[in-house]
Write a protein that holds these residues in place. Structure first.
Motif, PDB file in Angstrom:
ATOM      1  N   ILE A 401     -20.949   2.895  13.666  1.00  0.00           N
ATOM      2  CA  ILE A 401     -20.148   1.981  14.344  1.00  0.00           C
ATOM      3  C   ILE A 401     -20.891   1.630  15.632  1.00  0.00           C
ATOM      4  O   ILE A 401     -20.600   0.741  16.195  1.00  0.00           O
ATOM      5  N   ALA A 402     -21.127   2.838  16.329  1.00  0.00           N
ATOM      6  CA  ALA A 402     -21.513   2.799  17.637  1.00  0.00           C
ATOM      7  C   ALA A 402     -22.808   1.748  17.847  1.00  0.00           C
ATOM      8  O   ALA A 402     -22.964   0.996  18.904  1.00  0.00           O
ATOM      9  N   ASN A 403     -23.727   1.847  16.738  1.00  0.00           N
ATOM     10  CA  ASN A 403     -24.788   0.941  17.003  1.00  0.00           C
ATOM     11  C   ASN A 403     -24.565  -0.503  16.343  1.00  0.00           C
ATOM     12  O   ASN A 403     -25.241  -1.488  16.585  1.00  0.00           O
ATOM     13  N   ASP A 404     -23.349  -0.675  16.108  1.00  0.00           N
ATOM     14  CA  ASP A 404     -23.029  -1.983  15.221  1.00  0.00           C
ATOM     15  C   ASP A 404     -22.213  -2.789  16.466  1.00  0.00           C
ATOM     16  O   ASP A 404     -21.095  -3.196  16.395  1.00  0.00           O
ATOM     17  N   THR A 405     -23.480  -3.444  17.198  1.00  0.00           N
ATOM     18  CA  THR A 405     -22.971  -4.360  18.257  1.00  0.00           C
ATOM     19  C   THR A 405     -23.966  -4.988  18.688  1.00  0.00           C
ATOM     20  O   THR A 405     -25.219  -4.512  18.640  1.00  0.00           O
ATOM     21  N   PRO A 406     -23.985  -6.258  19.267  1.00  0.00           N
ATOM     22  CA  PRO A 406     -25.362  -6.750  19.568  1.00  0.00           C
ATOM     23  C   PRO A 406     -25.684  -6.314  21.242  1.00  0.00           C
ATOM     24  O   PRO A 406     -26.981  -6.685  21.446  1.00  0.00           O
ATOM     25  N   TYR A 407     -25.058  -5.402  21.566  1.00  0.00           N
ATOM     26  CA  TYR A 407     -25.418  -5.123  23.123  1.00  0.00           C
ATOM     27  C   TYR A 407     -25.886  -3.531  22.843  1.00  0.00           C
ATOM     28  O   TYR A 407     -26.045  -3.013  21.873  1.00  0.00           O
ATOM     29  N   GLY A 408     -26.554  -3.269  24.089  1.00  0.00           N
ATOM     30  CA  GLY A 408     -27.071  -1.786  23.848  1.00  0.00           C
ATOM     31  C   GLY A 408     -27.400  -1.352  25.107  1.00  0.00           C
ATOM     32  O   GLY A 408     -28.724  -0.775  25.593  1.00  0.00           O
ATOM     33  N   LEU A 409     -26.510  -1.310  25.788  1.00  0.00           N
ATOM     34  CA  LEU A 409     -26.803  -0.575  27.507  1.00  0.00           C
ATOM     35  C   LEU A 409     -26.688   0.890  27.711  1.00  0.00           C
ATOM     36  O   LEU A 409     -27.764   1.521  27.568  1.00  0.00           O
ATOM     37  N   SER A 410     -25.609   1.075  27.239  1.00  0.00           N
ATOM     38  CA  SER A 410     -25.363   2.682  27.381  1.00  0.00           C
ATOM     39  C   SER A 410     -24.486   3.203  26.210  1.00  0.00           C
ATOM     40  O   SER A 410     -23.822   2.366  25.514  1.00  0.00           O
ATOM     41  N   SER A 411     -24.657   4.341  25.877  1.00  0.00           N
ATOM     42  CA  SER A 411     -23.871   4.873  24.845  1.00  0.00           C
ATOM     43  C   SER A 411     -23.566   6.852  25.127  1.00  0.00           C
ATOM     44  O   SER A 411     -24.585   7.209  25.793  1.00  0.00           O
ATOM     45  N   GLY A 412     -22.541   7.113  24.472  1.00  0.00           N
ATOM     46  CA  GLY A 412     -22.321   8.656  24.948  1.00  0.00           C
ATOM     47  C   GLY A 412     -21.673   9.337  23.714  1.00  0.00           C
ATOM     48  O   GLY A 412     -21.207   8.678  22.751  1.00  0.00           O
ATOM     49  N   ILE A 413     -21.704  10.715  23.708  1.00  0.00           N
ATOM     50  CA  ILE A 413     -21.239  11.505  22.705  1.00  0.00           C
ATOM     51  C   ILE A 413     -20.572  12.606  23.427  1.00  0.00           C
ATOM     52  O   ILE A 413     -21.239  13.181  24.269  1.00  0.00           O
ATOM     53  N   VAL A 414     -19.249  13.037  23.034  1.00  0.00           N
ATOM     54  CA  VAL A 414     -18.906  14.313  23.288  1.00  0.00           C
ATOM     55  C   VAL A 414     -18.728  15.394  22.125  1.00  0.00           C
ATOM     56  O   VAL A 414     -18.166  15.089  21.312  1.00  0.00           O
ATOM     57  N   THR A 415     -19.445  16.262  22.270  1.00  0.00           N
ATOM     58  CA  THR A 415     -19.728  17.202  21.065  1.00  0.00           C
ATOM     59  C   THR A 415     -20.090  18.669  21.595  1.00  0.00           C
ATOM     60  O   THR A 415     -20.690  18.744  22.791  1.00  0.00           O
ATOM     61  N   THR A 416     -19.971  19.749  20.799  1.00  0.00           N
ATOM     62  CA  THR A 416     -20.393  20.997  21.294  1.00  0.00           C
ATOM     63  C   THR A 416     -21.558  21.274  20.335  1.00  0.00           C
ATOM     64  O   THR A 416     -22.058  22.183  20.066  1.00  0.00           O
ATOM     65  N   SER A 417     -21.863  20.476  19.385  1.00  0.00           N
ATOM     66  CA  SER A 417     -22.916  20.480  18.175  1.00  0.00           C
ATOM     67  C   SER A 417     -24.313  20.039  18.713  1.00  0.00           C
ATOM     68  O   SER A 417     -24.640  18.691  19.013  1.00  0.00           O
TER      69      SER A 417
END
Ligand code: NAD
Length: 479
Positions: A401-417
């Motif tokens: 879902i995160a990558n399903d966009t025409p844009y691609g500037l910034s992205s993030g994840i919150v995880t302890t893994s």
């Protein structure tokens, strides 16, 4: 009567018959100043001045360029409170953020002062006997710098400072909506000792002044930051004139929250990324992609945190959010809040217009839940304090879902893994990736930029800035 501010062309303040008021979005009765609206003839004059100044400036020593940029950086840092207040007053971001941005602008000038000195090249032996080769970098020429209204100190700084450091001359066209901070930058840099014509400032509407600038054959390179729509027209114009072009445009940045996330970290990162600076950051997290087990707890904690956010006059200390920038942006935000509900999303919190002591463009931050990736609120850049939660089955679905966009500037994840964090760093289709940090908020000494429809051309900032602001020469010498 408010103060009038002129264009700066060939070292002179050039007045214009036509001026536009700079209105405080926290208090529309407050006019910050009257700013000149240049004509197409002013643009041609500025380009000619930049062209005439190029030979001299491109042959200055690195020491001369260092000294001017360093002086400019020193003055910006010394005046960061004043500059930050002006920024907050005319743009609406909290005064603490305005001061932070002024500090960043000063640091950028200091960094690129150093870059003027850090020159390097290659010396190679030819494949033919006795011949030597040198590969060096030279300035590109006259650079047009076109900037948006959301970071009116930092973005001008990260275009003007490298352009000057590497020996280019500039015609600078800031956004008409927020001209005061860019005017101050131009004034400070000019007074730091620039020869006439090296930096020219032309203010006014993009459709007239910006378009005249990018369609001129006198411009060698165009560095643009703004919307995707305008960026495309800038690139087309640059291709027609043969100018080099660099575009930084919009985003629809995802933040993934996994089941194993630390909940307070997830909420802090999401609230900052989605709503701070009223969501008017190209790197804002407008899509919050949350996996099943943490979803309900996350939404509940977000709402509790959002209830405590203080939305008020940008100049009041201690606020979390100021107003949005103008009536047009407010109408756009409200329209998307309406669109989201019509599409079937649940408005879980906020989205109302707020009244404060003064008339301004105050909007309660809005959170949608029960949204799907195909909804317009999840596909189009809103550029306001509006975020949507998308439920995902697991990490793999969240990544898709995160990558399903025409844009691609910034992205993030919150995880302890570590496993998921490492995988995400490698597989997120964006120029910037954040682990346990907001998608917005970048350093000044490293490259900045996106992929897909968010960016075009070489990266800005840090050591990578030279890719755009210099041109490579390969010289052969036979003794
Ligand atoms: P905008 O595209 O409306 O305007 C940007 C600049 O282009 C302004 O100076 C404007 O006057 C000028 N302009 C307008 N029409 C023009 C034309 N025809 N020819 C040449 N110049 C023209 O953008 P905005 O509303 O000022 O800023 C918001 C947008 O900027 C958002 O999409 C945001 O995501 C983007 N942005 C991107 C970054 C990034 O680095 N990726 C950073 C900040 C903002």
């Amino acid at each position: 009567m408010s103060t009038a501010f002129s264009n700066l062309i060939d070292g002179h303040r050039v007045d214009a018959g036509d001026r536009a008021p700079d209105i405080n979005p926290s208090n529309t009765a407050d006019t910050v100043g009257e700013y000149a609206r240049a004509t197409a003839a002013d643009v041609e004059h500025a380009i000619a001045a930049a062209r005439a100044a190029f030979d001299g400036w491109s042959h200055t020593t690195p020491q001369q360029r260092f000294d001017i940029l360093d002086r400019a950086g020193t003055e910006i840092l010394a005046r960061k409170e004043e500059l930050g207040r002006l920024l907050a007053r005319e743009q609406g971001k909290p005064v603490a953020d305005g001061i932070g941005e002024a500090g960043r602008a000063g640091a950028i000038f200091k960094y690129f002062a150093g870059e003027a000195l850090r020159q390097s090249g290659d010396r190679l032996d030819s494949v033919r006997p006795g011949i030597e080769i040198e590969v060096t970098r030279e300035p590109v020429g006259v650079v047009a710098a076109i900037t948006p209204w959301n970071f009116p100190l930092a973005i001008p700084a990260w275009k003007i400072a490298p352009a000057l450091a590497f020996g280019n001359t500039i015609v600078f066209k800031p956004a008409e909506l927020v001209p005061g901070s860019p005017w101050m930058i131009a004034d400070i840099v000019q007074r730091a000792g620039l020869p006439a014509g090296v930096l020219n400032l032309v203010m006014g509407p993009g459709s007239r002044i910006g378009a005249a600038l990018v369609s001129s054959p006198g411009v060698d390179a165009v560095s643009f930051t703004g919307s995707q729509e305008v960026g495309r027209s800038v690139a087309e114009a640059a291709v027609r004139t043969g100018a080099r072009v660099q575009l930084e445009m919009g985003g629809k940045n995802p933040l993934i929250v996994l089941d194993d996330a630390d909940l307070p970290t997830a909420v802090a990162v999401a609230v900052n990324g989605a709503f701070f600076q009223a969501g008017q950051r190209c790197t804002a997290s407008s899509r919050l992609i949350v996996t099943e087990q943490i979803h309900d707890r996350f939404v509940q904690a977000m709402i509790e945190r959002m209830k405590a956010l203080v939305v008020d006059d940008a100049l009041k200390p201690g606020i979390d959010l100021g107003p949005v920038v103008d009536q047009r942006q407010l109408d756009k935000d409200l329209e998307y809040i309406d669109v989201g509900q019509k599409e079937g999303a649940h408005l879980a919190y906020g989205g109302d217009r707020l009244q404060r002591a003064t008339e301004g463009f105050y909007l309660e931050p809005a959170l949608f839940t029960d949204t799907t990736p195909g909804m317009r609120i999840n596909r189009e850049e809103i550029f306001g304090p509006v975020a949507a939660v998308i439920r995902a089955k697991d990490y793999e679905e969240a990544l898709a879902i995160a990558n399903d966009t025409p844009y691609g500037l910034s992205s993030g994840i919150v995880t302890t893994s570590l496993k998921h964090a490492s995988h995400f760093k490698r597989h997120a289709q964006s120029g910037l990736v954040m682990v346990n940090l907001p998608t917005a908020g970048l350093d000044y000494h490293v490259p900045f930029g996106g992929r897909k429809k968010s960016s075009y051309g070489p990266r800005e900032q840090g050591p990578y800035a030279k890719e755009f602001y210099t041109i490579v020469k390969t010289a052969y010498v036979a003794p």
